[in-house]
Design a protein around this motif. Sequence first.
Motif, PDB file in Angstrom:
ATOM      1  N   ALA A  98       0.832  -1.211   0.000  1.00 33.65           N
ATOM      2  CA  ALA A  98       0.000   0.000   0.000  1.00 33.65           C
ATOM      3  C   ALA A  98       0.861   1.252   0.000  1.00 33.65           C
ATOM      4  N   ARG A  99       1.947   1.239   0.752  1.00 34.95           N
ATOM      5  CA  ARG A  99       2.817   2.420   0.838  1.00 34.95           C
ATOM      6  C   ARG A  99       3.470   2.757  -0.505  1.00 34.95           C
ATOM      7  N   THR A 100       3.621   1.795  -1.379  1.00 39.90           N
ATOM      8  CA  THR A 100       4.185   2.094  -2.699  1.00 39.90           C
ATOM      9  C   THR A 100       3.195   2.855  -3.573  1.00 39.90           C
ATOM     10  N   LEU A 101       1.894   2.799  -3.204  1.00 41.98           N
ATOM     11  CA  LEU A 101       0.849   3.401  -4.026  1.00 41.98           C
ATOM     12  C   LEU A 101       0.391   4.758  -3.515  1.00 41.98           C
ATOM     13  N   GLY A 102       0.728   5.091  -2.262  1.00 41.75           N
ATOM     14  CA  GLY A 102       0.311   6.361  -1.693  1.00 41.75           C
ATOM     15  C   GLY A 102       0.571   6.375  -0.200  1.00 41.75           C
ATOM     16  N   ASN A 103       0.036   7.373   0.465  1.00 39.56           N
ATOM     17  CA  ASN A 103       0.168   7.481   1.916  1.00 39.56           C
ATOM     18  C   ASN A 103      -0.970   6.737   2.594  1.00 39.56           C
ATOM     19  N   ILE A 104      -0.634   5.868   3.539  1.00 39.10           N
ATOM     20  CA  ILE A 104      -1.700   5.133   4.208  1.00 39.10           C
ATOM     21  C   ILE A 104      -2.252   5.963   5.359  1.00 39.10           C
ATOM     22  N   VAL A 105      -3.490   5.664   5.750  1.00 40.14           N
ATOM     23  CA  VAL A 105      -4.109   6.298   6.905  1.00 40.14           C
ATOM     24  C   VAL A 105      -3.610   5.560   8.145  1.00 40.14           C
ATOM     25  N   GLU A 106      -2.702   6.188   8.852  1.00 34.80           N
ATOM     26  CA  GLU A 106      -2.021   5.527   9.974  1.00 34.80           C
ATOM     27  C   GLU A 106      -2.982   5.158  11.098  1.00 34.80           C
ATOM     28  N   SER A 107      -4.051   5.932  11.253  1.00 40.77           N
ATOM     29  CA  SER A 107      -4.995   5.682  12.346  1.00 40.77           C
ATOM     30  C   SER A 107      -5.965   4.552  12.035  1.00 40.77           C
ATOM     31  N   GLU A 108      -5.876   3.995  10.868  1.00 45.68           N
ATOM     32  CA  GLU A 108      -6.777   2.927  10.444  1.00 45.68           C
ATOM     33  C   GLU A 108      -6.352   1.614  11.089  1.00 45.68           C
ATOM     34  N   GLY A 109      -7.092   1.163  12.097  1.00 44.02           N
ATOM     35  CA  GLY A 109      -6.804  -0.115  12.722  1.00 44.02           C
ATOM     36  C   GLY A 109      -5.467  -0.124  13.449  1.00 44.02           C
ATOM     37  N   LYS A 110      -4.830  -1.279  13.510  1.00 39.72           N
ATOM     38  CA  LYS A 110      -3.550  -1.452  14.178  1.00 39.72           C
ATOM     39  C   LYS A 110      -2.476  -1.697  13.130  1.00 39.72           C
ATOM     40  N   ASP A 111      -1.472  -0.805  13.108  1.00 42.62           N
ATOM     41  CA  ASP A 111      -0.364  -0.925  12.142  1.00 42.62           C
ATOM     42  C   ASP A 111      -0.857  -0.948  10.703  1.00 42.62           C
ATOM     43  N   GLY A 112      -1.893  -0.134  10.426  1.00 42.89           N
ATOM     44  CA  GLY A 112      -2.387  -0.009   9.060  1.00 42.89           C
ATOM     45  C   GLY A 112      -3.366  -1.075   8.631  1.00 42.89           C
ATOM     46  N   ILE A 113      -3.748  -1.986   9.524  1.00 41.16           N
ATOM     47  CA  ILE A 113      -4.688  -3.058   9.197  1.00 41.16           C
ATOM     48  C   ILE A 113      -5.948  -2.899  10.036  1.00 41.16           C
ATOM     49  N   TYR A 114      -7.094  -2.806   9.360  1.00 41.26           N
ATOM     50  CA  TYR A 114      -8.384  -2.725  10.030  1.00 41.26           C
ATOM     51  C   TYR A 114      -9.169  -3.989   9.697  1.00 41.26           C
ATOM     52  N   LYS A 115      -9.738  -4.631  10.702  1.00 41.49           N
ATOM     53  CA  LYS A 115     -10.426  -5.908  10.504  1.00 41.49           C
ATOM     54  C   LYS A 115     -11.906  -5.672  10.200  1.00 41.49           C
ATOM     55  N   ILE A 116     -12.324  -6.090   9.018  1.00 39.12           N
ATOM     56  CA  ILE A 116     -13.709  -5.955   8.583  1.00 39.12           C
ATOM     57  C   ILE A 116     -14.449  -7.241   8.926  1.00 39.12           C
ATOM     58  N   SER A 117     -15.388  -7.146   9.861  1.00 41.75           N
ATOM     59  CA  SER A 117     -16.152  -8.310  10.292  1.00 41.75           C
ATOM     60  C   SER A 117     -17.449  -7.838  10.920  1.00 41.75           C
ATOM     61  N   LEU A 118     -18.526  -8.608  10.748  1.00 38.57           N
ATOM     62  CA  LEU A 118     -19.784  -8.312  11.411  1.00 38.57           C
ATOM     63  C   LEU A 118     -19.866  -8.985  12.778  1.00 38.57           C
ATOM     64  N   ASP A 119     -18.799  -9.670  13.154  1.00 42.41           N
ATOM     65  CA  ASP A 119     -18.704 -10.311  14.458  1.00 42.41           C
ATOM     66  C   ASP A 119     -18.221  -9.271  15.474  1.00 42.41           C
ATOM     67  N   LYS A 120     -19.050  -8.949  16.462  1.00 44.59           N
ATOM     68  CA  LYS A 120     -18.693  -7.921  17.439  1.00 44.59           C
ATOM     69  C   LYS A 120     -17.488  -8.317  18.282  1.00 44.59           C
ATOM     70  N   GLY A 121     -17.193  -9.616  18.343  1.00 47.29           N
ATOM     71  CA  GLY A 121     -16.004 -10.051  19.056  1.00 47.29           C
ATOM     72  C   GLY A 121     -14.725  -9.700  18.324  1.00 47.29           C
ATOM     73  N   VAL A 122     -14.830  -9.465  17.015  1.00 47.45           N
ATOM     74  CA  VAL A 122     -13.681  -9.103  16.187  1.00 47.45           C
ATOM     75  C   VAL A 122     -13.631  -7.600  15.959  1.00 47.45           C
ATOM     76  N   ASN A 123     -14.821  -6.992  15.749  1.00 48.68           N
ATOM     77  CA  ASN A 123     -14.905  -5.562  15.456  1.00 48.68           C
ATOM     78  C   ASN A 123     -16.040  -4.953  16.276  1.00 48.68           C
ATOM     79  N   GLN A 124     -15.698  -4.060  17.185  1.00 51.51           N
ATOM     80  CA  GLN A 124     -16.711  -3.453  18.045  1.00 51.51           C
ATOM     81  C   GLN A 124     -17.651  -2.533  17.275  1.00 51.51           C
ATOM     82  N   ARG A 125     -17.264  -2.158  16.071  1.00 52.57           N
ATOM     83  CA  ARG A 125     -18.111  -1.281  15.239  1.00 52.57           C
ATOM     84  C   ARG A 125     -18.890  -2.091  14.207  1.00 52.57           C
TER      85      ARG A 125
END
Length: 271
Positions: A58-85
């Motif tokens: 991703a960094r080769t393609l542009g600037n990443i959103v540093e606040s997105e998740g942990k270390d640039g990785i945000y977990k997309i899941s409908l399971d509240k145990g994985v993602n509180q949102r």
Amino acid sequence: MAIKIDHLTPYIGSEIKCDVDSLLSGSEAEAIRAVLEERGVVFFRGLEINDEQQVAIARTLGNIVESEGKDGIYKISLDKGVNQRAEYLKGSLFWHFDGSLQPRPNYAAMLRAIKLSAVGGQTEFCNTYAAFDDLPEAEKREISTLRAIHSAERSQYYVTPEMSYEEVKFWQQSPSKSCPLVWTHQSGRKSLLVGATADYVEGLSVEASRALLARLRDWATQPKYVYRHEWQVGDLLIWNNTGTMHRALPYPEDGGRLMHRTILAGEEELH
């Protein structure tokens, strides 16, 4: 290794074949960005990369959103145990683009399939550049100066049609934003700006506003402008958020579907 590109539909969606080392080096970044600009969505199959490599690519393609998740990785899941949102993420089941309320909407997003649901969970994308280009000239003139109010509250009515007073007050804490119906980009190209956060068109009656937003959404999401991605575990997909809309198709909350997302920061103002 030179990249190989296979266009999957006339307007949107391309598979790129490239080795991991080339992606990590950034040697093909300019070519990938060019395909993203033209085709809206690209994906790589069978790369077998980890989270650190995803963020590095991703960094080769542009600037990443540093606040997105942990270390640039945000977990997309409908399971509240994985993602509180998880409740908020249910809004992703409806046509939208990311960052409509931000001064600079995300340039792009990268999604990697970690685990899939047994049913549903495909992702659809539509090319809003092509959709605008194909509008009749009279309609282009009609909407060229119109603006719509976008809000987080509006998008949540798709998820919870009868929100409680407390829910309404909560979502109204996020400020709304006036956006053009037609986004003229730095490149000079134009795209439609509609989707689930579009609440109403300024200066129109409620009835005319709803009808226009629905008509433009239906136009932009015609099958000819849409690419549906059938996920395989390990797929790495990137979409140009400023020239597309997207939605996930419904899947069970307990189906186990898990995606790892990295966001590329916006590069042009939306005003």
